[in-house]
Design a protein around this motif. Sequence first.
Motif, PDB file in Angstrom:
ATOM      1  N   GLY A  76     -73.842  36.031  10.559  1.00 26.66           N
ATOM      2  CA  GLY A  76     -75.202  35.747  11.011  1.00 26.66           C
ATOM      3  C   GLY A  76     -75.239  35.121  12.390  1.00 26.66           C
ATOM      4  O   GLY A  76     -76.049  35.510  13.242  1.00 26.66           O
ATOM      5  N   VAL A  77     -74.338  34.170  12.619  1.00 25.46           N
ATOM      6  CA  VAL A  77     -74.323  33.493  13.917  1.00 25.46           C
ATOM      7  C   VAL A  77     -73.963  34.479  15.029  1.00 25.46           C
ATOM      8  O   VAL A  77     -74.501  34.411  16.140  1.00 25.46           O
ATOM      9  N   LEU A 127     -78.146  38.578  20.050  1.00 32.02           N
ATOM     10  CA  LEU A 127     -79.556  38.607  20.449  1.00 32.02           C
ATOM     11  C   LEU A 127     -79.792  37.687  21.640  1.00 32.02           C
ATOM     12  O   LEU A 127     -80.537  38.018  22.564  1.00 32.02           O
ATOM     13  N   LEU A 128     -79.128  36.534  21.612  1.00 34.84           N
ATOM     14  CA  LEU A 128     -79.289  35.564  22.694  1.00 34.84           C
ATOM     15  C   LEU A 128     -78.753  36.126  24.004  1.00 34.84           C
ATOM     16  O   LEU A 128     -79.392  35.989  25.055  1.00 34.84           O
ATOM     17  N   VAL A 151     -67.904  32.401  16.062  1.00 31.93           N
ATOM     18  CA  VAL A 151     -67.427  31.075  15.658  1.00 31.93           C
ATOM     19  C   VAL A 151     -67.205  30.972  14.154  1.00 31.93           C
ATOM     20  O   VAL A 151     -66.741  29.956  13.669  1.00 31.93           O
ATOM     21  N   VAL A 152     -67.530  32.014  13.411  1.00 29.48           N
ATOM     22  CA  VAL A 152     -67.280  31.995  11.970  1.00 29.48           C
ATOM     23  C   VAL A 152     -65.952  32.681  11.661  1.00 29.48           C
ATOM     24  O   VAL A 152     -65.139  32.166  10.904  1.00 29.48           O
ATOM     25  N   ASP A 167     -77.021  36.308  15.952  1.00 29.52           N
ATOM     26  CA  ASP A 167     -77.883  35.447  16.754  1.00 29.52           C
ATOM     27  C   ASP A 167     -77.395  35.377  18.196  1.00 29.52           C
ATOM     28  O   ASP A 167     -78.189  35.408  19.133  1.00 29.52           O
ATOM     29  N   LEU A 168     -76.071  35.287  18.344  1.00 30.41           N
ATOM     30  CA  LEU A 168     -75.509  35.197  19.695  1.00 30.41           C
ATOM     31  C   LEU A 168     -75.693  36.505  20.449  1.00 30.41           C
ATOM     32  O   LEU A 168     -75.963  36.510  21.642  1.00 30.41           O
TER      33      LEU A 168
END
Lengths: 157, 187
Positions: free
Chosen positions: A58-59, A65-66, A45-46, A62-63
């Motif tokens: 970074g996001v 990892l999610l 999304v960035v 995180d995604l």
Amino acid sequence: MLRLLILLVALVLPFASAAVEPDEILSDPVLEARAREVSKGLRCVVCLNQDIDSSNAGVARDLRLLVRERIVAGDSNDEALTFIQARYGDYVLLKPPYNAKTYVLWLAPPAMLLIALGVGLATLLGRRKTPKLRGLNVTEEHEVKQFIERQKKGDNK
Amino acid sequence: MIRILALLPLSIAVIFGGFFLWGLNPDRDPNEVPSVLIAQPAPAFELDPVVGLHTPGLSRSDLVGTETAVVMNVFASWCVPCRAEHAVLTSLAEKDGIRLFGINYKDKPEDAIRWLAELGNPYERIGSDLSGRAGIEWGISGVPETFIINTDGTVLFRHVGPIVGEGAIGKFREALLQAGALPSGGL
């Protein structure tokens, strides 16, 4: 020549590798492969035009990892995708879903093709049709007759 | 039939021209990711306070069932635009009396404490989101982001990026006014 080729391949290889960091990778290769497959369908999304697998944001990490967390927790690939879609919307899917908002997106290309074929076919058929001949009416017939006769007289002179 | 066909090129040109006009509009931000949260209930989350800071932590229940609509801001000490936005939020909280809550996103507690000591702390509650998981629940793509949450817990408004500059502040104030988050009526 071969050396140059090998050098080129070696230089290009790093670009092909994903942004997935070693500490993210799951120990189970089957689950990891599934995580990679899910990640390929998710937009960062960035940086918008990258999937999260190839993004260093970074996001995106995180995604990733999610996604792995959901898969380890027993989610199917689709369930993991739906989980993230619920938070980030359809926009996060690189392949847009087929729903009321995306009818135009999905249907416009085949519709345009059909219209183009239809117009082309109509034009071709229209050309093939020979125009119907209209006979001359009585006055025209008479005029032509007079003209021919005058020509004949002229020739005799 | 033939006459209708003759209008076809014109109509195609008009349709394409419309798309180009839309695409060339300088106000359109192609990087804008539409939020799914608008008009949806705020996501569930529960965050501990920033370690060492005397501001309580934040969870969904703090944002719901309040008397007026509230504002939730995602910030971090490492985020430069947050610094610029901080004065705007402080003024809204202190002068206009909005209720302001914060999520401290992926920040070291000591950095956050130093940052708030330097710039002031306008937040009623601050949750520390070390993993960024609460950020994902809110669907954020970066910091800062600011949400307005209605008394019933639905998300009314989302602003991506810092609320600085006349345009952004004006838009945000208008949203606050509509949400009834300005106790003074916006004056």
